[in-house]
Design an enzyme around this catalytic site. Sequence first.
Site, PDB file in Angstrom:
ATOM      1  N   HIS A 198     -29.716 -11.427 -15.798  1.00 37.61           N
ATOM      2  CA  HIS A 198     -28.751 -11.512 -16.898  1.00 37.61           C
ATOM      3  C   HIS A 198     -28.406 -12.938 -17.316  1.00 37.61           C
ATOM      4  O   HIS A 198     -27.492 -13.147 -18.084  1.00 37.61           O
ATOM      5  CB  HIS A 198     -27.482 -10.726 -16.549  1.00 37.61           C
ATOM      6  CG  HIS A 198     -27.712  -9.251 -16.430  1.00 37.61           C
ATOM      7  ND1 HIS A 198     -26.713  -8.353 -16.130  1.00 37.61           N
ATOM      8  CD2 HIS A 198     -28.834  -8.503 -16.570  1.00 37.61           C
ATOM      9  CE1 HIS A 198     -27.233  -7.133 -16.085  1.00 37.61           C
ATOM     10  NE2 HIS A 198     -28.507  -7.195 -16.341  1.00 37.61           N
TER      11      HIS A 198
ATOM     12  N   ASP B  17     -29.091  -8.998 -12.000  1.00 40.09           N
ATOM     13  CA  ASP B  17     -27.849  -9.388 -12.676  1.00 40.09           C
ATOM     14  C   ASP B  17     -27.838 -10.894 -12.922  1.00 40.09           C
ATOM     15  O   ASP B  17     -28.901 -11.499 -13.032  1.00 40.09           O
ATOM     16  CB  ASP B  17     -26.639  -8.885 -11.868  1.00 40.09           C
ATOM     17  CG  ASP B  17     -25.450  -8.584 -12.773  1.00 40.09           C
ATOM     18  OD1 ASP B  17     -24.984  -9.512 -13.457  1.00 40.09           O
ATOM     19  OD2 ASP B  17     -24.996  -7.434 -12.811  1.00 40.09           O
TER      20      ASP B  17
END
Length: 414
Positions: free
Chosen positions: A258, A235
Amino acid sequence: MVPGARAPAASVLRGLVALAGAAVLWFSGAAEARVLLTLDDFGAVGDGIANDTQAFVDAWTAACGSEEQAVLAVPVAKAYQIWPVQLSGPCKKKLKLLIAGTIVAPASPDEWAGRDPMKWLYIYGVDGLSVSGGGTIDGVGQEWWARSCKRKKTQPCNTRPPPRALHFEECRGVSVQGVTLQNGPQFHLSFTRCVDVKANFLRVVAPVDSPNTDGVHLNDSSRVQITDNLISTGDDCVSMVGNCSDVRVRDISCGPGHGISIGSLGKNRTTDRVENVRVDTCLLTNTTNGVRIKSWQGGMGSALDLRFESIVMKNVSNPIIIDQYYCDQPTPCANQTEAVEVRKVEFVDVRGTSATAQAIKIACSDTLPCRVLELRNVNLTMVGGGAATASCYRASGKAVGAVAPASCLAKGDP
Ligand SMILES: *[C@@H]1O[C@H](CO)[C@@H](O)[C@H](O)[C@H]1NC(C)=O
Ligand SMILES: *[C@@H]1O[C@H](CO)[C@@H](O)[C@H](O)[C@H]1NC(C)=O
Ligand SMILES: *[C@@H]1O[C@H](CO)[C@@H](O)[C@H](O)[C@H]1NC(C)=O
Ligand SMILES: *[C@@H]1O[C@H](CO)[C@@H](O)[C@H](O)[C@H]1NC(C)=O
Ligand SMILES: *[C@@H]1O[C@H](CO)[C@@H](O)[C@H](O)[C@H]1NC(C)=O
Ligand SMILES: *[C@@H]1O[C@H](CO)[C@@H](O)[C@H](O)[C@H]1NC(C)=O
Ligand SMILES: *[C@@H]1O[C@H](CO)[C@@H](O)[C@H](O)[C@H]1NC(C)=O
Ligand SMILES: *[C@@H]1O[C@H](CO)[C@@H](O)[C@H](O)[C@H]1NC(C)=O
């Protein structure tokens, strides 16, 4: 008396100082008596199997209550299995947690039955704690990820997310430096309502498909330095939500994951204010986003005075992205008039490759458009070669220097 070795008496040290004039500063710094405690002093086994939780709690209590500055060591080449713990401050003196070995979580989420599912190593109310030592905090998140609805679509979504690995709340003057955090069930290192925080020289690693495993996460925190880290998770490498200000993110290698994210802000119609954030000298590789600001519709507050500078992207799917329509839920989000205002955001010296054609994507609200944006010396091309594109919706600002893809910002800020 607490077990452990005591530093030499201050008078001896002062004598040494007199002999070695050049070392005055070093010795006077060490002159304060300190006490070293290890988990083993409190009966910990350190074989990775035994339950060393009580030893850890007892060691913390002794170190935190020590009249002398304490160093609490997790010995090298051993692994201590620790069930969820809540450790609290403030401590009598500054405390150092020297993690040379490994702290490991129980593998099964069932061990959290009857406990707060969001916490593993939870530290509340400390002032002046440093964590260092070159060792590892292993969240053993594999079983948590397998049960996640983000990975397994047939699984119902839990109302409460899995535990954060190392989580500080209400802290001041905390530094976490030079350790590895790995395989967190959720965020690896997070700070809520903290000030004067440092997160430096860290290695944060988890598989690319592990859900919600942000590297360093901030909520309602200010005066934060996040520097010199390698972050590679499933993430965000760095994320910040709530009211955060005066944040420096520098010298980060990020990816896969991310990217670096401000937000999501304004979830559930909250008022969030993120201000004075500087992100510079970051290398992002194979991430789904580069530098991102995201907010939910219906939120309030602002993301203001942000600067992203000297960023290199390698094969990043959305290198520059501002999204005031963020919606991370199974059902579509209805359009709403309220929005988190995005103003005064600079992207300076950003170059590299985009994994998708659209390298710059700015989607702002009809009622509260993004303004005073600046793109300065930006050069993003497609990863296989070829020009990338930019798209803007309700966004104004200026382009300075060479900007590729060509800026789509509307001129003339209101
Ligand atoms: C391990 O020890 C802690 C602290 O005493 C306790 O809360 C936990 O239930 C123990 N775990 C097991 C599996 O016994
Ligand atoms: C941020 O922390 C507050 C408590 O200070 C909490 O209510 C809120 O849910 C947190 N926000 C996020 C996105 O975790
Ligand atoms: C964040 O700041 C806004 C505006 O200053 C305020 O209304 C809100 O209560 C703050 N939130 C928290 C959790 O302090
Ligand atoms: C957000 O709002 C939804 C519905 O209004 C509610 O079910 C949920 O608990 C809220 N979440 C938080 C974190 O407040
Ligand atoms: C980026 O992804 C490609 C394709 O999966 C892979 O070959 C490459 O090693 C990755 N680079 C890094 C630095 O992870
Ligand atoms: C770029 O990333 C994509 C996944 O987003 C991957 O499939 C591709 O192999 C990567 N290319 C390179 C050159 O790393
Ligand atoms: C919300 O507004 C945007 C921008 O006007 C529009 O593109 C989108 O279709 C709208 N979505 C819904 C669900 O109405
Ligand atoms: C932009 O990057 C491409 C690919 O690296 C390079 O060929 C080009 O000269 C650069 N343009 C500028 C203005 O620096």
